[in-house]
Motif scaffolding. Structure first.
Motif, PDB file in Angstrom:
ATOM      1  N   THR A 231       0.815  -1.217   0.000  1.00 37.10           N
ATOM      2  CA  THR A 231       0.000   0.000   0.000  1.00 37.10           C
ATOM      3  C   THR A 231       0.847   1.265   0.000  1.00 37.10           C
ATOM      4  O   THR A 231       0.299   2.371  -0.070  1.00 37.10           O
TER       5      THR A 231
ATOM      6  N   THR B 135      -4.573  -1.355   6.604  1.00 36.14           N
ATOM      7  CA  THR B 135      -5.020  -2.308   5.587  1.00 36.14           C
ATOM      8  C   THR B 135      -6.020  -3.287   6.188  1.00 36.14           C
ATOM      9  O   THR B 135      -7.060  -3.600   5.590  1.00 36.14           O
ATOM     10  N   SER B 136      -5.706  -3.768   7.383  1.00 33.83           N
ATOM     11  CA  SER B 136      -6.605  -4.688   8.074  1.00 33.83           C
ATOM     12  C   SER B 136      -7.967  -4.026   8.345  1.00 33.83           C
ATOM     13  O   SER B 136      -9.026  -4.614   8.107  1.00 33.83           O
TER      14      SER B 136
ATOM     15  N   SER C 119      -9.259  -1.536   6.701  1.00 33.54           N
ATOM     16  CA  SER C 119      -9.926  -1.287   5.419  1.00 33.54           C
ATOM     17  C   SER C 119     -10.625  -2.531   4.903  1.00 33.54           C
ATOM     18  O   SER C 119     -11.758  -2.473   4.409  1.00 33.54           O
ATOM     19  N   ARG C 120      -9.966  -3.653   4.995  1.00 32.25           N
ATOM     20  CA  ARG C 120     -10.570  -4.895   4.503  1.00 32.25           C
ATOM     21  C   ARG C 120     -11.791  -5.278   5.331  1.00 32.25           C
ATOM     22  O   ARG C 120     -12.774  -5.808   4.794  1.00 32.25           O
ATOM     23  N   GLU C 121     -11.736  -5.013   6.611  1.00 31.03           N
ATOM     24  CA  GLU C 121     -12.865  -5.342   7.482  1.00 31.03           C
ATOM     25  C   GLU C 121     -14.074  -4.448   7.212  1.00 31.03           C
ATOM     26  O   GLU C 121     -15.216  -4.839   7.480  1.00 31.03           O
TER      27      GLU C 121
ATOM     28  N   GLY D 252     -14.594  -2.667   4.083  1.00 33.56           N
ATOM     29  CA  GLY D 252     -14.913  -2.463   2.675  1.00 33.56           C
ATOM     30  C   GLY D 252     -14.228  -1.277   2.020  1.00 33.56           C
ATOM     31  O   GLY D 252     -14.720  -0.763   1.009  1.00 33.56           O
TER      32      GLY D 252
ATOM     33  N   VAL E 185     -10.653   0.620   0.298  1.00 35.23           N
ATOM     34  CA  VAL E 185      -9.348   0.439  -0.332  1.00 35.23           C
ATOM     35  C   VAL E 185      -8.435   1.494   0.265  1.00 35.23           C
ATOM     36  O   VAL E 185      -8.797   2.679   0.326  1.00 35.23           O
ATOM     37  N   TYR E 186      -7.250   1.082   0.722  1.00 38.45           N
ATOM     38  CA  TYR E 186      -6.335   1.997   1.421  1.00 38.45           C
ATOM     39  C   TYR E 186      -5.012   2.103   0.666  1.00 38.45           C
ATOM     40  O   TYR E 186      -4.482   1.102   0.179  1.00 38.45           O
TER      41      TYR E 186
END
Length: 377
Positions: free
Chosen positions: A112, A231-232, A234-236, A238, A240-241
């Protein structure tokens, strides 16, 4: 770089240090070579490789050359305020350039992180946010200066260098010579708990100097835990980082259920603080459905990033005025400290367009050449 055999190293070390130490040195050397990193055993060895006097390096590591190693000066920021720059001495720059080229540029980054390396760039960073309905933009305050000697030590230690060598690298790449308003950053580690792997605890921690060739990549590598945490998150949720230096961008097609803009901001800021950084509250921005989406100065509302009209008009205005009135007069009118500073700014703006709009870049570059006889590239 040096070339030698690990077998010769073991044979020589076995005779002088014993088999146990010889095996340790051989394993250390082979581990670094397997990673494509230079094998450096000591500060004296580093001095020999770079051709820099060992006594100079030792004094730098001992924090006895802070005001000799760096010339500290301030420049006015276009957005207001002043930015402090550390210009390293020619001797220190040699060693830092070696460390950057031969070590830091060869260490893998978090995916990222898009700044300061050839695999990233503004266009690539902006591309991943194209088509988003929501954009959150955060900025980190005094980014380089919030990365301490402690994190820099961990970068070199994790790369495979032994503790003493990692410590010496960290000292070479950091400074305690700061302006008064930032001096408190050196008094205590900028994390609530120190990394237990660090075998020393100085009264003052050095920080990354803005101006050293090693600082950009070290900032990327030292911010790895921040990137992992965000990042973690963001994924949790929805999102994009991406991170481009101190610019943190989060995008999404829709917001997570049950979460307001304020709550999302609060959760992200909390994670920023947990990793030892500080949000620049003045630069927080959010763009929702129907509003213009801009990432790092590029429009991302289509299939690919585009230059904004403001950027194109600004460059065109600068070039037109410089041709008509001269660079010196335009620099004064635009309140630059010097014509040289204005020219560099204009060259940077034009270079910025190259990766996004090649045709327009060629036109701007031609006009710049006509203006000064100097190519913007």
């Amino acid at each position: 770089m040096e070339t030698w055999s690990a077998h010769h190293l073991f044979e020589h070390a076995d005779k002088t240090l014993g088999s146990s130490h010889a095996e340790g040195l051989r394993d250390y050397a082979l581990s670094l070579r397997d990673k494509g990193l230079p094998v450096i055993f000591s500060l004296r060895h580093l001095a020999k490789i770079t051709g820099v006097d060992y006594r100079v390096l030792h004094a730098t590591v001992s924090r006895k050359r802070e005001r000799i190693d760096y010339r500290l000066f301030a420049i006015n920021k276009r957005s207001g305020g002043r930015r402090f720059i550390h210009a390293p001495s020619s001797t220190l720059a040699i060693v830092q350039d070696f460390i950057n080229k031969e070590i830091l540029q060869k260490i893998s980054l978090h995916p990222t992180a898009y700044a300061f390396h050839p695999r990233g760039g503004i266009r690539r960073c902006a591309e991943v946010h194209c088509g988003a309905k929501w954009l959150f933009h955060f900025d980190l305050k005094d980014f380089f200066h919030h990365i301490s000697e402690m994190e820099v030590y961990a970068v070199f230690k994790d790369a495979g260098y032994r503790s003493l060598m990692a410590f010496e690298f960290a000292r070479i790449c950091t400074t305690t010579h700061l302006p008064k308003r930032l001096a408190q950053l050196c008094k205590h580690p900028n994390r609530e708990h120190a990394d237990q792997r660090i075998p020393y605890s100085p009264r003052r921690w050095g920080v990354l100097p803005q101006g050293a060739s090693t600082s950009p990549m070290l900032s990327n590598l030292a911010a790895k835990k921040l990137d992992e945490a965000l990042t973690s998150y963001s994924r949790e949720n929805g999102f994009v980082y991406t991170r481009y230096a101190d610019d943190l961008i989060f995008s999404a097609v829709q917001l997570p259920d049950g979460k307001s803009i304020g709550r999302i901001r609060g959760e992200i800021v909390e994670k920023i603080y947990e990793q030892g950084f500080i949000e620049n509250k003045k630069k927080f921005r959010v763009a929702g459905p129907g509003s213009r989406k801009v990432v790092l100065g590029l429009l991302v509302d289509g299939q690919k990033p585009r230059l904004t009209r403001e950027t194109v008009r600004r460059i065109d205005r600068y070039l037109y005025a410089s041709k008509k009135y001269g660079v010196d007069e335009v620099a004064k009118h635009e309140r630059f400290e010097s014509a040289y500073g204005f020219y560099n700014h204009l060259s940077g703006l034009i270079a910025y367009t190259k990766d996004v709009d090649t045709c327009r870049w060629k036109e701007f570059n031609r006009r710049l050449r006509d203006l000064s006889g100097i190519d913007a590239t």
